[in-house]
Enzyme design. Structure first.
Site, mmCIF file in Angstrom:
data_model
loop_
_atom_site.group_PDB
_atom_site.id
_atom_site.type_symbol
_atom_site.label_atom_id
_atom_site.label_comp_id
_atom_site.label_asym_id
_atom_site.label_seq_id
_atom_site.Cartn_x
_atom_site.Cartn_y
_atom_site.Cartn_z
ATOM 1 N N ASP A 1 15.283 35.807 -42.844
ATOM 2 C CA ASP A 1 16.540 35.075 -42.795
ATOM 3 C C ASP A 1 16.651 34.316 -41.469
ATOM 4 O OD1 ASP A 1 19.092 34.174 -42.682
ATOM 5 O OD2 ASP A 1 20.048 36.151 -42.773
ATOM 6 N N GLU B 1 1.830 31.779 -13.038
ATOM 7 C CA GLU B 1 1.960 32.894 -12.091
ATOM 8 C C GLU B 1 3.376 33.421 -12.218
ATOM 9 O OE1 GLU B 1 1.264 31.422 -8.154
ATOM 10 O OE2 GLU B 1 -0.725 30.672 -8.636
ATOM 11 N N GLU C 1 6.294 35.857 -11.647
ATOM 12 C CA GLU C 1 6.720 36.931 -10.740
ATOM 13 C C GLU C 1 7.843 37.730 -11.406
ATOM 14 O OE1 GLU C 1 5.739 34.486 -6.628
ATOM 15 O OE2 GLU C 1 7.763 34.382 -7.430
ATOM 16 N N GLU D 1 4.673 41.019 -4.293
ATOM 17 C CA GLU D 1 5.155 39.731 -3.788
ATOM 18 C C GLU D 1 5.975 39.934 -2.522
ATOM 19 O OE1 GLU D 1 5.351 36.689 -3.376
ATOM 20 O OE2 GLU D 1 3.916 35.922 -4.817
ATOM 21 N N GLU E 1 3.549 40.205 -8.737
ATOM 22 C CA GLU E 1 2.987 39.069 -9.466
ATOM 23 C C GLU E 1 1.668 39.502 -10.088
ATOM 24 O OE1 GLU E 1 2.872 35.206 -7.460
ATOM 25 O OE2 GLU E 1 0.852 34.894 -8.235
ATOM 26 N N HIS F 1 5.052 29.690 -11.162
ATOM 27 C CA HIS F 1 4.279 28.493 -10.807
ATOM 28 C C HIS F 1 3.345 28.158 -11.951
ATOM 29 C CE1 HIS F 1 4.883 29.854 -6.380
ATOM 30 N NE2 HIS F 1 5.977 29.387 -6.931
ATOM 31 N N ARG G 1 4.072 24.340 0.890
ATOM 32 C CA ARG G 1 4.619 25.147 -0.195
ATOM 33 C C ARG G 1 6.097 24.892 -0.457
ATOM 34 N NH1 ARG G 1 1.107 29.367 -1.984
ATOM 35 N NH2 ARG G 1 -0.773 29.173 -0.762
ATOM 36 N N GLU H 1 0.010 22.096 -9.237
ATOM 37 C CA GLU H 1 0.807 23.301 -9.393
ATOM 38 C C GLU H 1 2.275 22.910 -9.331
ATOM 39 O OE1 GLU H 1 0.476 25.931 -6.041
ATOM 40 O OE2 GLU H 1 1.774 27.437 -6.906
ATOM 41 N N ARG I 1 5.863 23.959 -9.005
ATOM 42 C CA ARG I 1 6.388 25.211 -8.433
ATOM 43 C C ARG I 1 7.830 25.512 -8.819
ATOM 44 N NH1 ARG I 1 3.632 27.595 -4.295
ATOM 45 N NH2 ARG I 1 5.537 28.160 -3.188
HETATM 46 N N1 GLU Z 1 8.910 33.720 -5.137
HETATM 47 C C1 GLU Z 1 8.746 32.347 -4.761
HETATM 48 C C2 GLU Z 1 9.491 31.440 -5.750
HETATM 49 O O1 GLU Z 1 10.591 31.691 -6.030
HETATM 50 C C3 GLU Z 1 7.292 31.938 -4.721
HETATM 51 C C4 GLU Z 1 6.442 32.725 -3.778
HETATM 52 C C5 GLU Z 1 4.989 32.252 -3.800
HETATM 53 O O2 GLU Z 1 4.662 31.241 -3.168
HETATM 54 O O3 GLU Z 1 4.205 32.855 -4.534
HETATM 55 O O4 GLU Z 1 8.998 30.451 -6.254
HETATM 56 MG MG MG Z 2 3.764 34.155 -6.059
#
Ligand code: GLU
Ligand code: MG
Length: 446
Positions: free
Chosen positions: A52, A132, A134, A189, A196, A245, A316, A335, A337
């Site tokens: 359903d 990736e 977390e 992490e 992670e 990520h 980053r 990547e 993020r």
């Molecule tokens: N926890 C971080 C985020 O909120 C990333 C940390 C990392 O670079 O792995 O994206």
């Molecule tokens: Mg990470």
């Protein structure tokens, strides 16, 4: 019956599996399942099974509720914990959702991604994705209800057998490997109780399937250790949230189409177009990559999550990073993020792929990379370099989605409409709720 289906039936017999869970997801990526006794499997592999559809979020109205699940035998996997005597011997198969006439149901997120993948294939490219994800592990109170009590004080890459969290993570990795995952790394992490686990990238559909399975396995095994695993993006203010990520590359004729040894950063024309496409559509993508009200509490400066729309090699704080690699021919990639693990990976990948393709088709050029820490640039410097910011909240992201033709089309009208309606309802509920922060801040002062 096709070979793969026969192999599944043989395995079920050999391993004495008693129950099969037929799994699919709603438009938010929440897994749903119908369980059948193993002896029904043969018939279901051939003819599907009716269910359903009206009771599933984002599917259909009561008047058109007959839907069928069509198992995809390539996704068969035995639940490893069930072999240890937990839960009967069970296996699962991921399913496509079809209408009674066998045509794909446009409200099925897996179909949304398949449609995008097919469109890319018509242009000769296949998208690969790695995730990736977390997550936090929280304790449960004596009644089994999850609470915000942290289970450790660990930090990034800590080695100590700190507590049950380490044990649980090891058991999670074992279970994933038994289910066919190729786990590449597992670590603590930055935040306490945060972990992670990275598994090998694959084509977009397979990775999206894997993410759904991954989250389920993490939760299932954590429970065994008396813990609650959560993929909520920002469970605790003041410390890092959880991201997902997303590593992306395009292959053409078995070769990485992002790689050009002559170009800066080794990024080919195709890669630059793809990158520019993502940047062009990032507002709308954000509505899928960061689908919760809570997602936007992660996207703030200071916690390794992106805020500004920029790209870079090392930095980053950038939205998109192009990681350096010692095997660039194969692993040149980008990547992204911003996504967090509450995203529905099927919709996210469909949106990302169509945005990237749009950038390639239109020959868009990405902005210059920003290698400095953007959090440290002044407002003036940011304006001067035209660095825009991601949507600040879910409402803004939904508006961007509504305006974005490419991402709208990637989702299709059915999913788009239901997604917007459900998310606006969520926003409205939040708007009228009175939070503990307000009480603390205002109750006594005013
Ligand atoms: N926890 C971080 C985020 O909120 C990333 C940390 C990392 O670079 O792995 O994206
Ligand atoms: Mg990470």
């Amino acid at each position: 019956m096709e070979k793969e289906a026969k192999r599944v039936l043989e395995t079920v017999r050999r391993e004495k599996i008693s129950f099969i869970r037929l799994q699919f997801t709603d438009i938010f990526g929440i897994p749903k399942n119908v369980e059948i006794p193993a002896r029904q499997l043969e018939g279901v592999l051939e003819g599907g099974i009716a269910f359903d559809g009206s009771s599933i979020e984002g599917f259909v109205r009561i008047s058109e509720s007959d839907m069928y699940l069509k198992p995809d035998p390539a996704t068969f996997a035995i639940h490893p914990w069930s072999l240890d005597g937990e839960d009967g011997r069970t296996a699962r198969i991921l399913c496509d959702v079809v209408r009674p006439d066998g045509s794909p149901f446009e409200g099925d997120p897996r179909y949304v991604l398949k449609r995008a993948v097919a469109e890319a294939q018509r242009e000769g490219v296949t998208m690969y994705a790695g995730a990736e994800a977390e997550f936090f592990l929280f304790r449960r109170d004596p009644n089994g209800t999850p609470c915000l009590e942290l289970h450790d004080k660990g930090g990034y890459f800590d080695l100590d057998p700190l507590d049950r969290g380490e044990e649980a993570r090891k058991a999670i990795v074992e279970a994933l490997e038994k289910m066919g995952f190729d786990v590449e790394a597992a670590h603590h992490e930055v935040a306490p109780s945060q972990h992670e686990i990275d598994f090998r990238y694959s084509d977009a559909l397979r990775t999206a399937d894997n993410i759904v399975t991954f989250k389920y396995v993490v939760k299932r095994i954590a429970l065994r250790y008396g813990l609650h695993a959560t993929f909520m993006p920002k469970p605790i203010a003041g410390i890092n949230g959880s991201g997902m990520h997303t590593h992306l590359s395009l292959f053409r004729d078995g070769k990485n189409a992002f790689y050009d040894p002559e170009a800066p950063y080794n990024l080919s024309e195709v890669a630059r177009g793809f990158l520019a496409g993502i940047i062009e559509h990032i507002g709308a993508i954000t509505a899928l990559a960061n689908p919760l009200i809570n997602s936007y509490k992660r996207l703030v400066p200071g916690y390794e999550a992106p805020v500004n729309i920029s790209w870079a090699r090392i930095n980053r704080s950038a939205l998109i990073r192009v990681p350096a690699s010692n095997t660039p021919e194969t692993s040149t990639r980008m990547e992204l993020r911003s996504p967090d693990p509450s995203a529905n990976p099927y919709l996210l990948y469909a949106a990302v792929l169509m945005s990237g393709l749009d950038g390639i088709r239109r020959g868009l050029t990405p902005p210059e990379p920003v290698e400095e820490n953007i959090y440290e640039l002044s407002e003036h410097e940011r304006l001067e370099r035209e660095i825009a910011t991601l949507p600040g909240d879910l409402g803004e992201a939904l508006e961007a989605l509504e305006r974005d033709e490419v991402v709208r089309q990637a989702l299709g009208e059915h999913v788009l409409e239901r997604y917007l309606t459900a998310k606006r309802r969520e926003l409205q509920e939040y708007r009228v709720a009175v939070s503990p922060w307000e009480i603390e801040r205002y109750l006594e002062v005013y």
